[in-house]
Each structure stands twice: as structure tokens, then as C-alpha cells.
Design an enzyme around this catalytic site. Structure first.
Site, PDB file in Angstrom:
ATOM      1  N   ASP A  20     -40.976 -16.435 -45.477  1.00  0.00           N
ATOM      2  CA  ASP A  20     -40.996 -15.391 -44.396  1.00  0.00           C
ATOM      3  C   ASP A  20     -40.068 -15.108 -43.612  1.00  0.00           C
ATOM      4  O   ASP A  20     -39.796 -14.406 -42.677  1.00  0.00           O
ATOM      5  CB  ASP A  20     -42.205 -15.682 -43.419  1.00  0.00           C
ATOM      6  CG  ASP A  20     -43.528 -15.861 -44.371  1.00  0.00           C
ATOM      7  OD1 ASP A  20     -44.052 -15.326 -45.069  1.00  0.00           O
ATOM      8  OD2 ASP A  20     -44.342 -17.001 -43.831  1.00  0.00           O
TER       9      ASP A  20
ATOM     10  N   ASP B 222     -45.011 -18.354 -41.355  1.00  0.00           N
ATOM     11  CA  ASP B 222     -44.949 -19.962 -41.169  1.00  0.00           C
ATOM     12  C   ASP B 222     -43.978 -20.482 -42.207  1.00  0.00           C
ATOM     13  O   ASP B 222     -43.583 -21.716 -41.878  1.00  0.00           O
ATOM     14  CB  ASP B 222     -46.369 -20.733 -41.238  1.00  0.00           C
ATOM     15  CG  ASP B 222     -46.860 -20.769 -42.790  1.00  0.00           C
ATOM     16  OD1 ASP B 222     -46.866 -19.597 -43.177  1.00  0.00           O
ATOM     17  OD2 ASP B 222     -47.277 -21.843 -42.919  1.00  0.00           O
TER      18      ASP B 222
ATOM     19  N   ASP C 154     -47.761 -12.864 -42.790  1.00  0.00           N
ATOM     20  CA  ASP C 154     -48.130 -13.774 -43.836  1.00  0.00           C
ATOM     21  C   ASP C 154     -49.490 -13.995 -43.636  1.00  0.00           C
ATOM     22  O   ASP C 154     -50.240 -13.818 -42.726  1.00  0.00           O
ATOM     23  CB  ASP C 154     -47.201 -14.752 -43.705  1.00  0.00           C
ATOM     24  CG  ASP C 154     -47.421 -16.013 -44.908  1.00  0.00           C
ATOM     25  OD1 ASP C 154     -47.601 -15.236 -46.076  1.00  0.00           O
ATOM     26  OD2 ASP C 154     -47.280 -16.981 -44.895  1.00  0.00           O
TER      27      ASP C 154
END
Length: 1179
Positions: free
Chosen positions: A884, A880, A467
Site C-alpha cells: 500500500d 497496512d 486496502d
């Protein structure tokens, strides 16, 4: 349009509007975001609170539940303040929780059932059972059970201790006290005694004991602030609201009663669907009206509510399951070798059985008097001879021989390997957790190892899916610039000497200022403060008023050491929103108060009060949020902010085309700088428009069928024909060490893919600053709006990349220009749903970098699945946020970053850490070590057990295939459990083939894992050949030395036992790279321990091999045999190892030589030529 028109000396205008509107506002406040399940990343530049997504994209589990009406059959009926009537019919779960897996009665059967899920344990159980039969008893009955019993006992003790800790935690939790309404008085009760229907009162900083619908709070407007860090890891405060109809009730006096009809218990912590009948009125309840178990009440003196879910039915308990179990790739491959060993074991047993059958045929006339096979019994005192006294016939004898062979050779399958692997992984995890290079100073958090069974997979990662926001960047937003009414105010970005400004106002003799200071543009600050009389100044003030008002931020006043100064801390779930509100405050528009019905903003020293008539929060369909405010002159204004992709479609483009065009240019420029952008718009609502919206809003917020979809439709209907105010630019800085980390990973042969919801320009800019993209790379951009155009673009890209590769002499040639693939979420919609997946994968294989923009969470998981299904390479996903989670769980290895967006990613991950740069030591150092150690340990265990079995096999061939054994039964059973298990565990935890410095300085050394150098078929078969030779040396040297001696079988058996133990430990010692006192103690201590055990066993008079070791150990031949065995067995291995490392050294061996003989020369010499990281060998 002047949004501040008529705001002077603003009175309370609540009476100007229907109070039901206020109720509806509070009832659906935060509904759009809380109704979904996980954060949607596609609004990469949103300043609004992130939306959520579930298995159906934007619609979550809560939305699907709301599609059907809640009726008697599929709903939960809760009678307020009447737990007896509530539980009379349904008997809902009590509030007692139990996380323990076992009870005293169920522990033994349940634990054994779980342990015997391992097929190897069933194998050894069958062996132990067979050995209990008199016809097959090779070993003593107790000795045959010992190895399995030992392994089962160790695991059971570990499981029992873990379950004891769970029971202790449950006991503490269940006995906590809470205030419960009993007979119109609040009394203290234990948590476990609370029932559904009870009214519970909670005070500030206390933890909520169950899921409750709020009835009243200490705040006059019914607001309660809760912290959900124990539930979802988010530390920012959330606002929850009590209904206006119950707000004024006093439980001790008014005798509250009513009926709540709510959905059945479910895991969705962001959704709640219910209605409440009270005082003849039916009220709708949503996520903003419920507080959940585990949350803490903050900044609110007290709150009370009615229990709707208790104990195991609370959302916290329903979500308490851990991350999905994953299996190590190395362990999966190991099973193939175990099958080979099983086949080899069967082959040995067949050989013995066939040879025994031949021997019996040849000696059938001698069986009457032969002791072992004696057919006749001459012990009858009457003189009668009984045939088949100790003989079961030729066919059955062969069957018995085969089964007895299985019993004798059973340790060919290493039972201790499984428990050894668990212990080794635990030891490796300890050193990873203690690694100071992976300690995050900012959050004071250590590395977390949440999955112990895939440590070695860290050494074989080929793809990293990352990400961007919060993973590569800090997710700490800073307001940098703005474009307002077509004018670019980006001096704050370009002029670094700009001072940081902290706006402050004086309230009740104290100065009040924002907690964070913001860089400001001098021209923009002047217009914000003194531009009331100019057209440009009015636009600037309207812009910042929108920033201060259009959000869900909660301002909290905090004390400082200076009694004359207080700070305002803006609490919110989105760092973007916090940055925008702090920026508005720096320019003189300070949000100082928020309740369910109004907000107070200090505008250039003058406190103004706005009535919040409606709030439509961000959702992943609209990608924007809006707020409707009431002004004192009875006008109503709509403020909207959101992503440019959806905002420009609702802007009134007839108002000022030049301003819109200029704003779009500025937005593109900000994105190119890597800034996160938001478009701000507004318009004034006429009386008829407001009334139409109000009635639609009321109907949608109280609907029991499709409430979320109706609210989205209402928001979309009112968010149109907006006047463009401007664009904001927020910087999300890269984390420390990200460029260097990405460069190291790519040098190690790891392909890094970035999957982000940001705009393409922003993602590309971050790509350059993080060194993911370089100026030498050829960029292949795919932005397609149809399946056919996507197919065409992929074909063109494949031809371009392939043609360029051929012209340069192949993809591995030094002159090839690397390519970077950049694809957006719209194109991925067509790619991931049809046959274009294979084309995308083929294209991505030829690219050095893949950058996916504007992707939804499920698309992230789809991309990972695409690579996993088409490649044998290992994948790792790192993120995080909650958006995700699906990607992290899909990958072979999931890593969570404990950042600004809560702990959902951490809770779903296999490993967790504080910074992206820690991925380098995790993979290149610990991953390499773990893979190398575990690969060696597995092969060593195969060798160690096979050499012992082959020694027994040779003995069987020399004893008429009778399956007697010279090595006593206790030594046979203790061999793999006690004699030789500890050294391999210690070495697999502590040994290091290369130093940390070397592994970090030369990332290509990580390629050993890609090439499977430490564990593959090419290593397995030479290991077995070496095992064969060593067993020959162990057996035949003592046999020949004592061929015509009078030494008995037990004595020479002890010699073979000691020889095997000494040999396998010296074999292990030859491969140790770094010695320490623990390694020395394990290796040599095991040999000494074996001598002691053999002496003790032989010193027991009741055993048949009494005093055997003392008969042979006193001779010189005994010690000479031990020496000759070690030399003869290891010389071939030493020679082959030397020749191979001299003529065909691996990268690791070369680096090790440099470390050993001159690290200073090595450092000066520069780079070492490394082997190409090819595809792993085919199995």
C-alpha cells in the site's frame, strides 16, 4: 498417490541425494520473496509468504541489478578477515553513522539557507536591508530587523534542539560494543571502529552493527533467526543461512580467508547479489545469506559473519529517509491571497508615491526652507549656500517615497503567520495524539502524527482509498473449512458449537501443543486420525501433510508456567501460512522442527523427518509456492499451493474431471462467504524429472545474470501436471466498527473506494458485511480481457447509469438507485494505460461505491493518480502493508494502519493509527476542527495586519506623504510578533465550533470542508471590506477628537496602537465559541501586555517618544476614544453577521444553535436537514 508412502521409521536420507542440492536449497531459500521489494497484494488468498514488487511490477530493484554480471568495475570486493586490504584500494565507508544535519561550523549558514527558502523571509530581509540606508530609514535600524530576527531565531532554536538529539543518538549508537576478530581472537570494539572485511560475532538478543554475510552459526545446519522489526517493522522471525562450506570453520583456529564480490550499496532490503570464493570454490550468495544492521539475533546462541556494508552504506541507513513532504491545500490557496495582498500593498505605495509627486510639484517653491525636504544648507559658517542639501530631485524623491512606503506598510504580508501555523499544527497534533478515542487497546498504540503540515487537509477529504486485508479486516486468519478430493468439509463454518481442538504430543516427558487452537470439523478430524485404510482418509492426510510442509513457517518452542507443558509458536511472515499450519496441527499434522535441509512433522503421534530438497517461494508472476521433499523410499514429491487463477492451469485435468468441477464449485462458495481460498496440489517426481530439476536449479541458483528470472522458469517447469488435493478456506474477520465507520464516511459525503488483491467474490462478500455494498445498489461489474471489450463495457455502464439518473430526475434526486462499480485488475491494465481513464472516472463519479479486485500495488497508485489528476477534491489512502506504500504516498493524505504486516505503510504515511474505525473521529472531528480553525486563523491574520497598515496609510495622507509615522517603531515591529500573535494561536488550537458528539452524530456537517465554507474568496473580500471600515474608525475618531488639541504625534500614536490591539482582540473574542481560562488569559493578557510594553517604551528617556502615553492617558478623551472605536468599528460586523446567520445559516451554525439552546430537544427531533454537498466554489 499416498504422500506418506514409506515414511515409517524414517532414517536420515541426506546421503541419498547430492549434498550440492542441499547447499543450493539453503542458498536460495526465501530468495523469491526477499528478492523483491514490497508485498504483492494480488494473491489475495495466498497462504504463502507475500511476494514483493518494485517500480517495475514483479521485478524489483534487486532483479534489475542481477541482470548484469558483477565484475571488478561495478562490484564491491571484500577480502574476508582482511579489512586493511579491503579498504586499501577503495576506502569504503566506516561504521560510524551521522544522522545530524549540522555541525557547529555549518549550523548558521546551512540553517539560514534552509529558512530563506520561504519567499516571505527574503521579502522581509530586503525590507530590513532597505531600512539600513540613510535615505530610506523610516524605523531605527535595530527595530527594523527585530521581527525577522525573532522568527529566524525561534526556528533556529527548534532546529538546533532537534539536531542535538540526533547527534546524541548517533553518539550512543557509535559507541556501542561488538565482538570483532583481531589477531585470531575476538575482542570488543566500538561500532564506529568496525570496517568492511572484519569478522564480527553476535550473540543472542544482540543487535547487528552492520550488514554481514553469515559464515557460521550455533545451529548445526547453519540457520540463524533474526527479527527485523527495527528495519521493516515486522515482528515475525526470519531465517538466514550460513553456507555449508564455511559452517564448520572456527575463526580463532582455522584462519578464515576468501573474497566476496557483491553489488554496490543499495536501498533494497529484500535483495542481495554476490558470490564468494573460499577454499578454491565459488559460492553464490543471496538475500538469505546476509543479515542487516538493526536486526536482532533471536533463538540462536551466536553467529558470526564478514562485514560487507558499514555505516552510511548499510541498507538500514540508506532507507532512513522519511516520508515525502506534502503541502497543505489550504496553504497553497493562501498563497493566492498573499499575492492579492502584495498587489494591494503595491497599490498603496503607488498611491502614496503619486500623491507625493503631485504635492512636490505644487510646493516646489517652498522646498528651500521646508525642514523635511530642505534643499539649502544655511549652516555653512562661510555663508555659502549648498543646494540639494536634503533633496535628491523630483524623480529620486518619488522612488524613495515608494521604497519607504514599502518599509512602512511591510506587515501587510504577515511574517508571523508562517510560524503561527507551525505552532498551531503542533498543538493540534498534540490533541490528536492524546485522543483516547483513537487509542488502540489491542496494540497499546496511540495515534501518530508524522506530517505536521497537512492537519487541515483532514477536513476536506472527498475520496478515501482503502486496502482490504489488514485495513478493513483484522488480518488474523482463522482456518474455517476445506474441500478435499471433491468433498466439502465446511461443518466447522456452519456449526458454531464446534469445539476448538488443540492437538498435543508427548516428547521427553513433556506435552507439546500448538499455541493457538483451531475449530475443527468432526468428520474431517475422524478421517485425519483414523482414515489410513480408506481412500478418502488417505486424501485427507495427504492434504494436511501438504499444509504442514509447504510453507516457510519457523516453529519455536516456548515455555509455560506448567513445567510439563510446552507450546509451539509458529513464526512466519504471512498470517495465512500461520493459520494453515495451525490447522494442520489441530488435525494431527504438527510441524515441530525446521532447518535449512529438513523438516520434522509429528503425524498422529509419530515423528517423521522429511528432507527439503528444494523450495520455490511465492512470487507475483506465478502466484504460488512449492516445496520438493525427499522420502525414505527414495521417492521425491512436489507440493504446491497458490491462487486459483494460476493453480488450475497447472492441474492435470485428465485425472478426475468430476473432482475438479466439484472443487471449483466449493471454491466459489467459500469466496462468496468472504473466505480467502488456496488451491493445494501435488505430484510425485520421477528420478529423471528430479535430476533435470536439480541440475536446472543448481545452474539458476548460482547464475550471476538474471538469477531471479531463471529461478522462476525452473519453478514453472516443474510445477505442472499436478494432482488436485483440495482447497482451503480461511476467514479474515472484519475489524471492530468497520461497517459503522464506512456508513458514517459515506453519510459525510466521502466516497469510499476499496482496492484489494482478493478475488471478486471475496471482495463483494466483504463489501456487503462492511456495509460498503447494499442490496439497493445496482452492481456494475467490469471483467474485460481486451481493450475493446473494456471500452465497450465502460460505454454501456455509462449509458446505464446516466439513463437511470435522468429517469429518476437527476443524480441528486432522492429516488435515484445508487450504483456500485466493481472492476478487476485485468480491466484496469487497459484502463490505466490509455484514453479509457476519463471514461472510468466519469463512471466512478456517478457511482456511490467503487470496488477494485485483483489489483497490483502500482495499479492502486495509478487509480489514486487518476482521481487526483481529474478532480480538485482531496484524496486519502489508507493501508497496512508494504503493497500500500505507493498508494499512500500518491494520495494527498496517507494513513498507515499499524497491523500484522509490519510498519512499511506506517513509515511511508502522514498519519498512523491502529484501527480503520479511527478514521471517523480523525476526519469528522479533528479534521473538521483543524480545517475550521486554520481557515479562520489565516483570514484573521490577514485582517489583523491589514487594519494596522491602513491606519498607517491614513496617517501618511495627512502628513504630506512624508512617510513619517505616529506609531513608534518598536510598537510597529512588535505588533504582529508580540502584541497580537498569542491569542490567535491559542484560539486556533483550542476553539471548537461544534462538540465531538454533534460532529459524530451528524456526519453531513463534514460537508463544510467540501464546500470550503471556512476559507474562500467569498470570505476574503468581505473581510478586507470590514478591515477598511475598522481602520477608518481607528484613525479618524482620535484624529477628530484631538483635531485642535495640543497632543503631540507620539501620544496620539500610542492611542492608535492601543486601539488597534484592543479592537483586533475583541474582534477575535466575538468569534470564539468555547471559552476557557487559557483563552481568557491569551485575549485579555495580550491587551494588558500591550499597555505594559507601551508604558515601558515611553518611559525610556533616550527615545524621542519619552512619556508620550502619560500625556494622553490622563485625559477622559483617551478612554472615550477607545470605547467609541470598539463600538463604531464592530457594530457593522455584528449587524451583518447577525443578519447573515439569521437568513442564510450554514449547517454548522444551525447545529451550534441546537447545542446552545437545547441538546435534549435536538436529540429527540431526529435528523436536521443539511445542505447538499456540492462542488466547491470556483476560484
Amino acid at each position: 498417490m499416498d504422500l506418506r508412502s514409506g515414511i515409517e521409521n524414517l532414517p536420515d536420507i541426506d546421503s541419498n541425494f547430492n549434498t550440492s542440492s542441499r547447499r543450493s536449497v539453503s542458498s536460495v531459500h526465501s530468495k523469491a520473496s526477499y528478492g523483491n521489494s514490497i508485498r504483492e497484494s494480488s494473491l489475495g488468498h495466498s497462504g504463502s509468504k507475500p511476494g514483493r514488487y518494485g517500480s517495475r511490477g514483479a521485478d524489483s530493484e534487486a532483479f534489475s541489478l542481477s541482470q548484469k554480471e558483477i565484475n571488478e568495475e561495478d562490484a564491491r570486493l571484500v577480502y574476508v578477515n582482511d579489512p586493511v586490504k579491503t579498504n586499501e584500494r577503495f576506502e569504503y565507508a566506516g561504521n560510524s553513522i551521522q544522522t545530524g544535519k549540522y555541525s557547529v561550523l555549518t549550523f548558521l549558514p546551512k540553517n539560514l539557507f534552509e529558512q530563506f527558502h520561504r519567499v516571505a523571509y527574503i521579502y522581509f530581509l530586503v525590507i530590513a536591508v532597505l531600512n539600513q540606508l540613510p535615505q530610506l530609514a523610516v524605523f531605527g535600524r535595530g527595530a527594523s530587523v527585530l521581527p525577522l530576527a525573532f522568527v529566524l531565531l525561534v526556528t533556529a532554536i527548534k532546529d538546533a534542539y532537534e539536531d542535538y538529539r540526533r547527534h546524541r543518538s548517533d553518539r550512543i549508537e557509535n559507541n556501542r560494543l561488538a565482538w570483532v576478530l583481531v589477531n585470531d581472537q575476538f575482542q570488543q570494539k566500538k561500532w564506529k571502529e568496525i570496517q568492511v572485511g572484519d569478522i564480527v560475532k553476535v550473540h543472542a538478543n544482540e543487535t547487528l552493527p552492520c550488514d554481514m554475510v553469515l559464515l557460521s552459526t550455533s545451529d548445526a545446519t547453519g540457520v540463524a533467526y533474526v527479527q527485523t522489526i527495527n528495519l521493516d517493522g515486522e515482528s515475525n522471525l526470519k531465517t538466514r543461512y550460513a553456507k555449508q562450506e564455511t559452517l564448520s570453520k572456527v575463526p580463532e583456529q582455522d584462519g578464515i580467508s576468501g573474497l566476496i564480490k557483491c553489488e554496490k550499496p543499495n536501498r533494497n532490503i529484500y535483495g542481495f547479489q554476490a558470490n564468494m570464493d573460499v577454499d578454491g570454490k565459488r559460492l553464490s550468495l543471496g538475500p538469505s545469506n546476509v543479515v542487516l544492521r538493526g536486526c536482532e539475533l533471536k533463538n540462536t546462541s551466536w553467529a558470526f559473519g564478514v562485514v560487507v556494508y558499514a555505516g552510511r552504506e548499510t541498507k538500514a541507513m540508506l532507507n532512513s529517509s522519511g516520508a515525502p513532504s506534502k503541502r497543505s491545500r489550504l496553504e497553497t490557496r493562501m498563497n493566492a491571497e498573499i499575492i492579492k495582498l502584495s498587489i494591494f500593498l503595491i497599490a498603496l505605495c503607488v498611491i502614496v508615491s503619486v500623491l507625493a509627486a503631485i504635492w512636490l510639484k505644487r510646493h516646489k517653491d517652498e522646498l528651500d526652507y521646508m525642514p523635511f525636504y530642505r534643499k539649502k544648507d544655511f549652516s555653512d559658517p562661510d555663508g555659502e549656500v549648498d543646494d540639494n542639501y536634503n533633496y535628491y530631485g523630483w524623480g529620486m524623491e518619488i522612488v524613495f517615497t515608494f521604497l519607504m512606503s514599502v518599509i512602512v506598510f511591510q506587515i501587510m504580508i504577515p511574517i508571523s503567520l508562517y510560524i503561527s501555523m507551525e505552532l498551531v499544527r503542533a498543538g493540534q497534533a498534540y490533541f490528536m495524539i492524546q485522543d483516547t478515542d483513537m487509542f488502540d487497546e489491542a496494540s497499546h498504540s496511540r495515534f501518530q502524527c508524522r506530517a505536521l503540515n497537512i492537519n487541515e487537509d483532514l477536513g476536506q477529504i472527498k475520496y478515501v482509498f482503502s486496502d482490504k486485508t489488514g485495513t478493513l479486516t483484522e488480518n488474523k486468519m482463522e482456518f474455517q473449512c476445506a474441500s478435499i478430493w471433491g468433498v466439502d468439509y465446511s461443518g466447522g463454518k456452519a456449526n458454531s458449537p464446534n469445539e476448538q481442538v488443540g492437538y498435543s504430543v508427548k516428547v521427553d516427558g513433556k506435552f507439546l501443543s500448538p499455541k493457538m487452537k483451531v475449530k475443527v470439523d468432526p468428520d474431517l478430524l475422524r478421517l485425519a486420525r483414523n482414515g489410513q485404510n480408506t481412500e478418502e482418509g488417505k486424501h485427507v492426510q495427504n492434504f494436511f501433510l501438504a499444509l504442514a510442509a509447504c510453507n516457510t513457517i519457523v516453529p519455536l518452542v516456548i515455555d509455560t508456567p506448567d513445567p510439563n507443558v510446552n507450546l509451539i509458536d509458529y513464526q512466519g511472515e504471512s498470517p495465512d501460512e500461520q493459520a494453515l499450519v495451525y490447522a494442520a496441527a489441530a488435525y494431527g499434522f504438527m510441524l515441530v522442527e525446521r532447518s535449512s535441509g529438513h523438516i520434522v512433522i509429528d503425524i498422529q503421534g509419530e515423528r517423521q523427518r522429511f528432507t527439503v530438497l528444494g523450495l520455490h517461494e511465492f512470487d507475483s508472476d506465478r502466484k504460488r509456492m512449492s516445496v520438493i521433499l525427499g522420502c525414505p523410499n527414495k521417492t521425491v514429491i512436489l507440493l504446491v499451493k497458490g491462487a486459483d487463477t494460476t493453480m488450475f492451469s497447472v492441474i492435470n485435468k485428465t485425472l478426475n474431471v468430476n473432482i475438479i468441477r466439484a472443487t471449483e464449485e466449493h471454491l466459489h462458495a467459500y469466496s462468496s462467504l468472504g473466505l480467502r481460498t488456496l488451491v493445494i496440489g501435488a505430484r510425485e517426481l520421477s528420478a529423471s524429472e528430479f535430476e533435470q530439476w536439480q541440475s536446472s536449479f543448481e545452474a539458476a541458483s548460482t547464475a550471476l545474470i538474471g538469477r531471479a528470472a531463471l529461478l522462476r522458469k525452473v519453478a514453472s517447469n516443474v510445477e505442472n501436471n499436478l494432482c488436485l488435493l483440495g482447497v482451503s478456506g480461511i476467514e479474515d474477520k472484519l475489524q471492530k466498527g468497520v461497517p459503522e465507520a464506512i456508513e458514517s464516511l459515506r453519510t459525510a459525503g466521502i466516497k469510499v473506494w476499496v482496492l484489494t488483491g482478493d478475488k471478486q467474490e471475496t471482495a463483494i462478500s466483504i463489501g456487503y458485511s462492511s456495509k460498503l455494498l447494499t442490496s439497493e445498489m445496482k452492481q456494475i461489474i467490469i471483467n474485460s480481457n481486451s481493450k475493446e471489450s473494456c471500452r465497450k463495457r465502460l460505454d454501456e455502464a455509462l449509458e446505464t447509469v446516466s439513463g437511470h439518473s435522468h429517469e429518476s430526475g437527476g443524480s441528486s434526486g432522492a429516488g435515484v438507485r445508487p450504483a456500485a462499480l466493481i472492476i478487476d485488475g485485468t480491466s484496469l491494465v487497459y484502463v490505466l494505460d490509455n484514453e479509457l481513464e476519463d471514461q472510468l472516472f466519469q463512471l466512478s463519479k456517478k457511482c456511490s461505491v467503487v470496488l477494485c479486485c485483483r489489483v497490483a500495488p502500482l495499479q492502486k497508485a495509478g487509480i489514486v493518480a487518476l482521481v487526483k489528476s481529474r478532480s480538485p477534491d482531496m484524496t486519502l489512502a489508507i493501508g497496512d502493508g508494504a503493497n500500500d506504500v505507493s498508494m499512500i504516498q500518491m494520495a494527498d493524505v496517507g494513513v498507515g494502519i499499524s497491523g500484522q504486516e509490519g510498519r512499511q505503510a506506517v513509515m511511508a504515511s502522514d498519519f498512523a493509527m491502529g484501527q480503520f474505525r479511527f478514521l471517523v473521529p480523525l476526519l469528522l472531528v479533528h479534521g473538521h476542527w483543524n480545517y475550521q480553525r486554520m481557515g479562520y486563523m489565516i483570514l484573521y491574520n490577514f485582517y489583523r495586519n491589514a487594519v494596522f497598515v491602513l491606519t498607517l496609510f491614513w496617517y501618511v495622507l495627512y502628513t504630506c506623504f512624508a512617510l513619517t509615522t505616529a506609531i513608534n517603531e518598536w510598537s510597529s515591529m512588535l505588533y504582529s510578533v508580540i502584541y497580537t500573535s498569542l491569542p490567535t494561536i491559542v484560539v486556533a488550537i483550542l476553539d471548537k465550533d461544534l462538540s465531538r458528539r454533534t460532529l459524530l452524530k451528524y456526519p453531513p456537517l463534514y460537508g463544510a470542508g467540501h464546500r470550503q465554507e471556512c476559507y474562500n474568496s467569498k470570505l476574503f473580500w468581505p473581510t478586507m471590506m470590514d478591515t477598511f471600515w475598522q481602520s477608518v474608525a481607528i484613525f479618524f475618531i482620535p484624529l477628530l477628537a484631538h483635531w485642535k488639541s495640543t497632543i503631540d504625534v507620539s501620544s496620539i500614536g500610542d492611542l492608535w496602537t492601543l486601539a488597534v490591539v484592543i479592537l483586533v482582540n475583541i474582534h477575535l473574542a466575538m468569534d470564539i465559541i468555547r471559552w476557557n481560562w487559557i483563552t481568557h488569559a491569551a485575549i485579555w493578557g495580550s491587551i494588558i501586555a500591550t499597555f505594559i510594553c507601551v508604558i515601558v517604551i515611553d518611559a525610556i528617556p533616550s527615545l524621542p517618544y519619552y512619556w508620550a502615553i502619560f500625556h494622553i492617558a490622563g485625559t477622559r478623551v483617551f478612554w472615550l476614544c477607545l470605547l467609541l472605536i470598539v463600538i463604531a468599528a464592530l457594530i457593522p460586523r455584528f449587524v451583518v453577521k447577525y443578519l447573515y446567520q439569521y437568513y442564510h445559516p450554514s449547517d454548522v451554525q444551525i447545529a451550534r444553535e441546537f447545542e446552545k439552546f437545547g441538546i435534549s430537544r435536538w436529540s429527540e427531533a431526529g435528523q436536521i436537514e443539511m445542505n447538499a454537498i456540492d462542488n466547491p466554489p470556483q476560484r
